[in-house]
Design an enzyme around this catalytic site. Sequence first.
Site, PDB file in Angstrom:
ATOM      1  CD  GLU A 229      -1.694   2.202   1.877  1.00 37.57           C
ATOM      2  OE1 GLU A 229      -1.284   3.074   0.993  1.00 37.57           O
ATOM      3  OE2 GLU A 229      -1.963   2.514   2.911  1.00 37.57           O
ATOM      4  CB  CYS A 263      -1.575   7.109   1.566  1.00 38.99           C
ATOM      5  SG  CYS A 263      -0.032   6.527   2.318  1.00 38.99           S
TER       6      CYS A 263
END
Length: 455
Positions: A229, A263
């Site tokens: 990720e 993120c």
Amino acid sequence: MTQTISINPATEQEIAFYNRNTKKETVKKIEIANQTYQSWKKTSLKERSKLMHKLATIFDENKEEYAKLATQEMGKVITQSRAEIEKCVLVCRYYADHIETLLADEHIETEAFKSYITFQPLGVTLAIMPWNFPFYQVIRFASPAIMTGNVGLLKHASNVQGCAFAIEDAFKKAGFPEGVFTNLNVSSDAIKNIIAHKSVVAVTLTGSEPAGRAVAKIAGKNLKKSVLELGGSDAYIILEDVDLEKVTDLALQGRLRNNGQTCIAAKRFIVLEEIYDAFIELFTQKMQKAKMGNPTDKDTYYGPLARIDLRDELHQQVEKTIKQGGKLILGGQIPKQKGAYYPATILTDVTPGMVAFDEELFGPVASIIKAKNENEAIALANNSTFGLGSGVFTGDVERGEKIALQLEAGNSFVNKIVASDPRLPFGGIKNSGYGRELSNFGIKEFVNIKTIWIA
């Protein structure tokens, strides 16, 4: 013996020193984890669930202590640190309550007398985790992985080792056997040998694109399963039919949450030309009013970045964008004060090819992009090497859904800032990584999906 230093980014004061594990100590911890796995994988789901509920209670009862630690080590506003611990409690309880359903055998009708798919643990799994959500990122990995019967090794970011050791201690207090969850205080140089160790079967990383590429290369060479990720440059399309007051409130939250270090933060605002100027005016007013300050103060909206070097890197990206033709509307200057502070910053007239369009800006900097129409907005949103989160703001939810389906990202939200939820899969595409965390999809990333056939 080398040490890691925990430094408060708001004050630049040293908080604590933590001894690095030697190579010998690291190998010993991996061996203990593997020994524990041999018995842990046979532990009943009921017993695992009982322990995971205890872990949730420990997080709940020690929320203030853990929240203060997260704020001290990486600068998160204290109210958001508390919310992070609350989310850890939510995830632990979700997997404790739903593990039997999530791992239930799937019976398939074939010509066999009996055929089904069963889900079995793999073994020792390494997690390489970032500093921006020092508790939640770890629990997001550890809770499902451990509930499946795996055991976890943590290589946390060096600047949040206090949080790393606190998590390990919480597992011990909850009654988990030694080796079910182990913190490895090692440098990035040690990762190669850890992944290559014969007892380590898989690795998951949340972090930067370069780190992801490096870990994927090592994992591939050793034929170890990996989930990544990575970063994102999330685009949010703002259509002409929105309520600007509500949308700018959401935009403010999406850009400044976690001091802009997320993120899935809203990073690129793609605004239709009909409301472009009006959006900029109102959004600028709200960004300007948001108070930057000590993350422990009640009225602080956003605090410092996690480290001075990260602040300086962000400033360089802003300056490069301005040189490329981007227009600075707000902020963009390093304040003359102690701490890794950077003001809420707005860049307009941002176009493809500029740093603020192409790269991830990990801090309180918003890039505003003009689109002539809906189709161009979609094209601009998809014109990115990243594909983690995305969003659409509109007064017509059906229109928003149609656009969301066209956005190239692992997550597309309509009229809401992207957030993770244990009930739903989370992850990205393109250079934002591969694989999924959370939900029934995430829990099956690190299991043997095994076919059983009985004639």
